[in-house]
Design an enzyme around this catalytic site. Structure first.
Site, PDB file in Angstrom:
ATOM      1  N   ARG A   1      -5.103  -1.473   8.985  1.00 40.10           N
ATOM      2  CA  ARG A   1      -6.325  -2.607   9.283  1.00 40.10           C
ATOM      3  C   ARG A   1      -5.321  -3.353   7.720  1.00 40.10           C
ATOM      4  NH1 ARG A   1      -7.522   3.225   6.549  1.00 40.10           N
ATOM      5  NH2 ARG A   1      -7.237   3.089   4.583  1.00 40.10           N
TER       6      ARG A   1
ATOM      7  N   ARG B   1       0.452   7.845  -2.703  1.00 40.06           N
ATOM      8  CA  ARG B   1       0.747   8.650  -1.550  1.00 40.06           C
ATOM      9  C   ARG B   1       2.455   9.115  -1.918  1.00 40.06           C
ATOM     10  NH1 ARG B   1      -1.457   5.887   3.726  1.00 40.06           N
ATOM     11  NH2 ARG B   1      -1.651   4.934   1.995  1.00 40.06           N
TER      12      ARG B   1
ATOM     13  N   HIS C   1       2.317   3.902  -9.022  1.00 38.78           N
ATOM     14  CA  HIS C   1       2.077   2.053  -9.333  1.00 38.78           C
ATOM     15  C   HIS C   1       3.202   1.162  -9.828  1.00 38.78           C
ATOM     16  CE1 HIS C   1      -1.964   2.105  -7.247  1.00 38.78           C
ATOM     17  NE2 HIS C   1      -2.443   3.362  -8.122  1.00 38.78           N
TER      18      HIS C   1
ATOM     19  N   ASN D   1       0.994   3.777  -2.851  1.00 34.62           N
ATOM     20  CA  ASN D   1       1.729   4.069  -4.096  1.00 34.62           C
ATOM     21  C   ASN D   1       1.218   5.427  -4.609  1.00 34.62           C
ATOM     22  OD1 ASN D   1       3.174   1.293  -4.470  1.00 34.62           O
ATOM     23  ND2 ASN D   1       1.811   0.423  -6.170  1.00 34.62           N
TER      24      ASN D   1
ATOM     25  N   SER E   1      -7.534  -4.162   5.296  1.00 35.64           N
ATOM     26  CA  SER E   1      -8.788  -4.218   3.494  1.00 35.64           C
ATOM     27  C   SER E   1      -9.213  -5.179   3.783  1.00 35.64           C
ATOM     28  CB  SER E   1      -8.062  -2.958   3.335  1.00 35.64           C
ATOM     29  OG  SER E   1      -7.229  -2.231   3.597  1.00 35.64           O
TER      30      SER E   1
ATOM     31  N   LEU F   1      10.153 -20.822  -5.081  1.00 37.42           N
ATOM     32  CA  LEU F   1       8.787 -19.979  -4.363  1.00 37.42           C
ATOM     33  C   LEU F   1       7.513 -19.677  -4.362  1.00 37.42           C
ATOM     34  CD1 LEU F   1       8.905 -17.459  -2.707  1.00 37.42           C
ATOM     35  CD2 LEU F   1       9.080 -15.688  -4.076  1.00 37.42           C
TER      36      LEU F   1
ATOM     37  N   SER G   1      -7.558  -5.063  -5.027  1.00 45.04           N
ATOM     38  CA  SER G   1      -8.979  -6.374  -4.065  1.00 45.04           C
ATOM     39  C   SER G   1      -9.663  -6.544  -4.937  1.00 45.04           C
ATOM     40  CB  SER G   1      -9.175  -5.216  -2.827  1.00 45.04           C
ATOM     41  OG  SER G   1      -9.615  -4.117  -2.417  1.00 45.04           O
ATOM     42  N   THR G   2     -11.541  -6.295  -4.379  1.00 44.21           N
ATOM     43  CA  THR G   2     -12.110  -6.908  -4.713  1.00 44.21           C
ATOM     44  C   THR G   2     -12.868  -5.399  -4.677  1.00 44.21           C
ATOM     45  OG1 THR G   2     -13.514  -7.461  -2.545  1.00 44.21           O
ATOM     46  CG2 THR G   2     -12.862  -9.346  -4.360  1.00 44.21           C
ATOM     47  N   GLU G   3     -12.768  -3.919  -3.866  1.00 40.99           N
ATOM     48  CA  GLU G   3     -12.843  -3.568  -3.488  1.00 40.99           C
ATOM     49  C   GLU G   3     -12.005  -1.781  -4.542  1.00 40.99           C
ATOM     50  OE1 GLU G   3     -12.094  -5.944  -0.611  1.00 40.99           O
ATOM     51  OE2 GLU G   3     -14.649  -5.415  -0.555  1.00 40.99           O
TER      52      GLU G   3
ATOM     53  N   ASP H   1       0.821  -0.901  -0.112  1.00 41.91           N
ATOM     54  CA  ASP H   1       0.169  -0.090   0.280  1.00 41.91           C
ATOM     55  C   ASP H   1       1.142   1.174  -0.568  1.00 41.91           C
ATOM     56  OD1 ASP H   1      -2.074   1.423   0.186  1.00 41.91           O
ATOM     57  OD2 ASP H   1      -2.654   0.793   1.788  1.00 41.91           O
TER      58      ASP H   1
HETATM   59  C1  IPE Z   1      -5.364  -2.242  -0.034  1.00 42.04           C
HETATM   60  O1  IPE Z   1      -4.634  -1.158  -0.393  1.00 42.04           O
HETATM   61  C2  IPE Z   1      -5.261  -3.454  -1.566  1.00 42.04           C
HETATM   62  C3  IPE Z   1      -4.444  -3.298  -1.806  1.00 42.04           C
HETATM   63  C4  IPE Z   1      -3.336  -3.209  -1.855  1.00 42.04           C
HETATM   64  C5  IPE Z   1      -4.738  -4.263  -2.988  1.00 42.04           C
HETATM   65  P1  IPE Z   1      -6.324  -0.222  -0.383  1.00 42.04           P
HETATM   66  O2  IPE Z   1      -5.565   1.275  -0.850  1.00 42.04           O
HETATM   67  O3  IPE Z   1      -7.080  -0.560  -1.140  1.00 42.04           O
HETATM   68  O4  IPE Z   1      -6.947  -0.734   0.951  1.00 42.04           O
HETATM   69  P2  IPE Z   1      -7.470   0.728   2.291  1.00 42.04           P
HETATM   70  O5  IPE Z   1      -9.094   1.142   0.881  1.00 42.04           O
HETATM   71  O6  IPE Z   1      -6.728   1.866   1.922  1.00 42.04           O
HETATM   72  O7  IPE Z   1      -8.420   0.158   2.984  1.00 42.04           O
HETATM   73  C1  IPE Z   2      -1.682   0.268  -3.371  1.00 36.58           C
HETATM   74  O1  IPE Z   2      -1.748   1.421  -3.229  1.00 36.58           O
HETATM   75  C2  IPE Z   2      -1.739  -0.385  -4.718  1.00 36.58           C
HETATM   76  C3  IPE Z   2      -3.241  -0.779  -5.028  1.00 36.58           C
HETATM   77  C4  IPE Z   2      -4.258  -1.177  -3.788  1.00 36.58           C
HETATM   78  C5  IPE Z   2      -3.746  -1.467  -6.241  1.00 36.58           C
HETATM   79  P1  IPE Z   2      -2.783   2.771  -3.621  1.00 36.58           P
HETATM   80  O2  IPE Z   2      -2.798   2.727  -5.072  1.00 36.58           O
HETATM   81  O3  IPE Z   2      -3.338   2.019  -2.816  1.00 36.58           O
HETATM   82  O4  IPE Z   2      -1.670   3.635  -2.911  1.00 36.58           O
HETATM   83  P2  IPE Z   2      -2.441   5.639  -1.305  1.00 36.58           P
HETATM   84  O5  IPE Z   2      -3.230   3.992  -0.558  1.00 36.58           O
HETATM   85  O6  IPE Z   2      -3.726   5.536  -2.121  1.00 36.58           O
HETATM   86  O7  IPE Z   2      -1.016   5.523  -1.547  1.00 36.58           O
HETATM   87 MG    MG Z   3      -3.913   2.733  -0.865  1.00 35.21          MG
END
Ligand code: IPE
Ligand code: IPE
Ligand code: MG
Length: 255
Positions: A199, A33, A46, A31, A201, A140, A74-76, A29
């Protein structure tokens, strides 16, 4: 004469800790920011995140970790702006095209966890092909959680159990385990989340029952080999009791 002891604390963190987890899972998580902090588009975060994944996979092989599970989509995450969703799909495709040969040569077995049916047919095919191509590799296991949700996984497992006509009194934890997308693999020992969010997630809800968690404020593109090593040292210092008390534990428990 005064003898100054070498600074073993910082030295020892560069060596491998005594206990290495078999299965490490990572919520990659931060990327977006990471990019924003540099005045760059989220896309760039990304892109940098996938570059980083290479070195983390390499480090896992080097450290003797057997299974690495990565949360890639994620599914979300479908709820993100359509352009970003499309980009994240393209990134997986690009990684498979570009990295498959090297992953294979390094003995990495790729597996997918999650639901493939919502994914574009050509990407589904690529994912299936990558899994088939690397199936016999043993160094692996790389579980790619793509269109993955922990609740979806549990619902899917229950549906499959009902479909196969298994009577209620034969349903137990071991059976449910088999029906999870990770069926047959040991649970994660260590779950790492980067970016400072505290969290899970919707990640590995079933499998995480006794995982150790490691949260770091470092954004995923900056989470390098040294950061992973720090997480492993922290893991190695934890006492995993699995409900027991200290006096009952031997070194072997949970390892
Ligand atoms: C969790 O990150 C999913 C992945 C890293 C693929 P999110 O950025 O989607 O999670 P929330 O929305 O902050 O909980
Ligand atoms: C994680 O980074 C990648 C995915 C969830 C696919 P984010 O895209 O969630 O980056 P932030 O959390 O918005 O910084
Ligand atoms: Mg994120």
């Amino acid at each position: 004469m005064v003898v100054v002891a070498p600074d073993v604390s910082s030295q020892s963190e560069t060596l491998l800790p005594p206990r290495i987890p078999r299965h490490v899972a990572i919520i990659m998580d931060g990327n977006g920011r990471w990019a924003k902090a540099r005045g760059l588009p989220r896309t760039e975060g990304h892109r940098q995140g996938t570059e980083n994944l290479r070195q983390i996979i390499r480090a896992c092989v080097e450290f003797g970790i057997e299974i690495l599970t990565i949360y890639a989509f994620s599914t979300e995450n479908w709820q993100r702006p359509p352009l970003e969703v499309r980009l994240l799909m393209n990134i997986l495709e690009m990684v498979l095209d570009r990295e498959l040969r090297e992953l294979h040569d390094n003995g990495v077995q790729i597996r997918h966890i999650g639901k493939l049916d919502q994914v574009a047919p050509h990407l589904q095919r690529k994912i299936r092909e990558a899994c088939a191509y690397t199936r016999d590799n043993r160094r692996l296991i790389l579980n790619v959680a793509f269109n993955y949700g922990g609740r979806d996984e549990i619902v899917h497992a229950v549906q499959e159990i009902v479909r196969s006509g298994i009577p209620a009194d034969q349903i137990d934890e071991a059976l449910l385990n088999q029906y999870m997308y990770t069926g047959g693999l040991p649970d994660p020992d260590l779950i790492i989340r980067t970016s400072g969010e505290l969290r899970i997630s919707n990640f590995l809800l079933w499998q995480a029952a006794y995982a150790e968690y490691y949260f770091t404020p470092v954004y995923w593109p900056d989470f390098d080999r040294e950061q992973l090593l720090q997480a492993l040292h922290e893991y190695s210092r934890r006492t995993r009791r699995f409900g027991q008390i200290d006096e009952q534990l031997t070194d072997e428990i949970g390892e």
